[in-house]
Design a protein around this motif. Structure first.
Motif, PDB file in Angstrom:
ATOM      1  N   SER A  66      13.706  -4.422 -12.736  1.00 36.13           N
ATOM      2  CA  SER A  66      14.324  -3.842 -11.542  1.00 36.13           C
ATOM      3  C   SER A  66      13.336  -3.617 -10.398  1.00 36.13           C
ATOM      4  N   SER A  67      12.063  -3.926 -10.618  1.00 34.24           N
ATOM      5  CA  SER A  67      11.092  -3.734  -9.531  1.00 34.24           C
ATOM      6  C   SER A  67      11.422  -4.665  -8.375  1.00 34.24           C
ATOM      7  N   PRO A  68      11.293  -4.168  -7.141  1.00 34.11           N
ATOM      8  CA  PRO A  68      11.542  -5.053  -6.000  1.00 34.11           C
ATOM      9  C   PRO A  68      10.471  -6.143  -5.935  1.00 34.11           C
ATOM     10  N   VAL A  69      10.864  -7.309  -5.424  1.00 34.96           N
ATOM     11  CA  VAL A  69       9.881  -8.380  -5.299  1.00 34.96           C
ATOM     12  C   VAL A  69       8.970  -8.104  -4.113  1.00 34.96           C
ATOM     13  N   ARG A  70       7.779  -8.668  -4.189  1.00 35.50           N
ATOM     14  CA  ARG A  70       6.829  -8.560  -3.075  1.00 35.50           C
ATOM     15  C   ARG A  70       6.879  -9.883  -2.317  1.00 35.50           C
ATOM     16  N   LEU A  71       7.194  -9.793  -1.036  1.00 36.41           N
ATOM     17  CA  LEU A  71       7.293 -11.017  -0.250  1.00 36.41           C
ATOM     18  C   LEU A  71       5.943 -11.700  -0.137  1.00 36.41           C
ATOM     19  N   HIS A  72       5.961 -13.006  -0.071  1.00 34.58           N
ATOM     20  CA  HIS A  72       4.754 -13.770   0.234  1.00 34.58           C
ATOM     21  C   HIS A  72       4.314 -13.409   1.659  1.00 34.58           C
ATOM     22  N   ALA A  73       3.014 -13.469   1.922  1.00 40.80           N
ATOM     23  CA  ALA A  73       2.493 -13.105   3.247  1.00 40.80           C
ATOM     24  C   ALA A  73       3.166 -13.919   4.359  1.00 40.80           C
ATOM     25  N   VAL A  74       3.519 -15.157   4.075  1.00 39.12           N
ATOM     26  CA  VAL A  74       4.168 -15.972   5.106  1.00 39.12           C
ATOM     27  C   VAL A  74       5.585 -15.453   5.363  1.00 39.12           C
ATOM     28  N   GLN A  75       6.296 -15.096   4.317  1.00 35.81           N
ATOM     29  CA  GLN A  75       7.645 -14.526   4.514  1.00 35.81           C
ATOM     30  C   GLN A  75       7.559 -13.228   5.311  1.00 35.81           C
ATOM     31  N   GLN A  76       6.575 -12.381   4.975  1.00 40.56           N
ATOM     32  CA  GLN A  76       6.436 -11.109   5.678  1.00 40.56           C
ATOM     33  C   GLN A  76       6.113 -11.339   7.155  1.00 40.56           C
ATOM     34  N   ALA A  77       5.247 -12.303   7.413  1.00 40.86           N
ATOM     35  CA  ALA A  77       4.897 -12.610   8.807  1.00 40.86           C
ATOM     36  C   ALA A  77       6.131 -13.105   9.567  1.00 40.86           C
ATOM     37  N   TRP A  78       6.964 -13.887   8.897  1.00 35.56           N
ATOM     38  CA  TRP A  78       8.208 -14.378   9.533  1.00 35.56           C
ATOM     39  C   TRP A  78       9.110 -13.205   9.921  1.00 35.56           C
ATOM     40  N   LEU A  79       9.175 -12.200   9.039  1.00 30.20           N
ATOM     41  CA  LEU A  79       9.982 -11.019   9.358  1.00 30.20           C
ATOM     42  C   LEU A  79       9.343 -10.239  10.501  1.00 30.20           C
ATOM     43  N   ASP A  80       8.029 -10.042  10.420  1.00 30.57           N
ATOM     44  CA  ASP A  80       7.344  -9.225  11.423  1.00 30.57           C
ATOM     45  C   ASP A  80       7.445  -9.847  12.815  1.00 30.57           C
ATOM     46  N   GLU A  81       7.485 -11.171  12.878  1.00 30.63           N
ATOM     47  CA  GLU A  81       7.575 -11.852  14.177  1.00 30.63           C
ATOM     48  C   GLU A  81       9.019 -12.202  14.546  1.00 30.63           C
ATOM     49  N   ASN A  82       9.967 -11.772  13.726  1.00 26.70           N
ATOM     50  CA  ASN A  82      11.390 -12.075  13.998  1.00 26.70           C
ATOM     51  C   ASN A  82      11.597 -13.558  14.289  1.00 26.70           C
ATOM     52  N   VAL A  83      11.061 -14.400  13.429  1.00 24.31           N
ATOM     53  CA  VAL A  83      11.069 -15.836  13.714  1.00 24.31           C
ATOM     54  C   VAL A  83      12.470 -16.452  13.718  1.00 24.31           C
ATOM     55  N   PRO A  84      13.283 -16.244  12.676  1.00 27.25           N
ATOM     56  CA  PRO A  84      14.505 -17.056  12.594  1.00 27.25           C
ATOM     57  C   PRO A  84      15.511 -16.758  13.695  1.00 27.25           C
TER      58      PRO A  84
END
Ligand code: FES
Ligand code: FES
Length: 165
Positions: free
Chosen positions: A86-104
């Motif tokens: 049940s532990s939450p997954v840790r995003l890959h650094a690239v996925q996190q950067a995509w979120l932080d930069e609001n890419v999509p």
């Protein structure tokens, strides 16, 4: 039967050897994060890794992947070491950067963009803008998110080196 390792899990798939890997992933294994764009290796939406190399899965016969390791967008995020089911997954650094930069924007091309970026950063941990443009120029984005993609690649590169963005 084709045997392959997908995101760390051994899989045996009943498929003709000439079936494109993309359709094995999507239709046989239910991994629909990898997208179909053009079907002729021209857009990058279907990019996955095979033994660590970025490949266009729409034109890659699954028979050529027999016994190999396939990584898709679904396999990038990891459970933390020692985590439970049940532990939450840790995003890959690239996925996190995509979120932080609001890419999509619409998001359709983004799994391919991210998989190509992970391969780029594995080969070149400090890419310049020109390096990024060269590596990702064949990953098309109809929404024109290229400036944000570039920023996110730099952010991810910094994060992977333990630097502030
Ligand atoms: S769907 Fe494979 S490159 Fe476009
Ligand atoms: S975000 Fe829409 S195609 Fe790239």
């Amino acid at each position: 039967m084709v045997k392959l390792d997908v995101n760390g899990r051994p899989e045996e798939v009943a498929a003709e050897e000439d079936m494109p890997l993309l359709w094995v992933l999507r239709d046989k294994l239910g991994l629909t994060g990898t997208k179909y764009g053009c079907g002729i290796a021209q857009c990058g939406a279907c990019t996955v890794h095979v033994d660590g190399q970025a490949r266009r899965s729409c034109v890659l016969p699954v028979g050529d992947v027999h016994g190999k390791k396939v990584l898709t967008i679904e396999g990038l995020a990891q459970k933390p070491e020692g985590g439970t089911v049940s532990s939450p997954v840790r995003l890959h650094a690239v996925q996190q950067a995509w979120l932080d930069e609001n890419v999509p924007q619409c998001g359709y091309c983004q799994a391919g963009q991210i998989m190509s970026t992970v391969a780029l950063l594995a080969a070149n941990p400090a890419p310049t803008d020109d390096d990024i443009d060269a590596a990702l120029s064949a990953n098309l984005c109809r929404c024109g998110t290229y400036p944000r993609i570039r920023r996110a690649v730099h952010r991810a590169a910094a994060a992977l080196k333990g630097e502030a963005p």
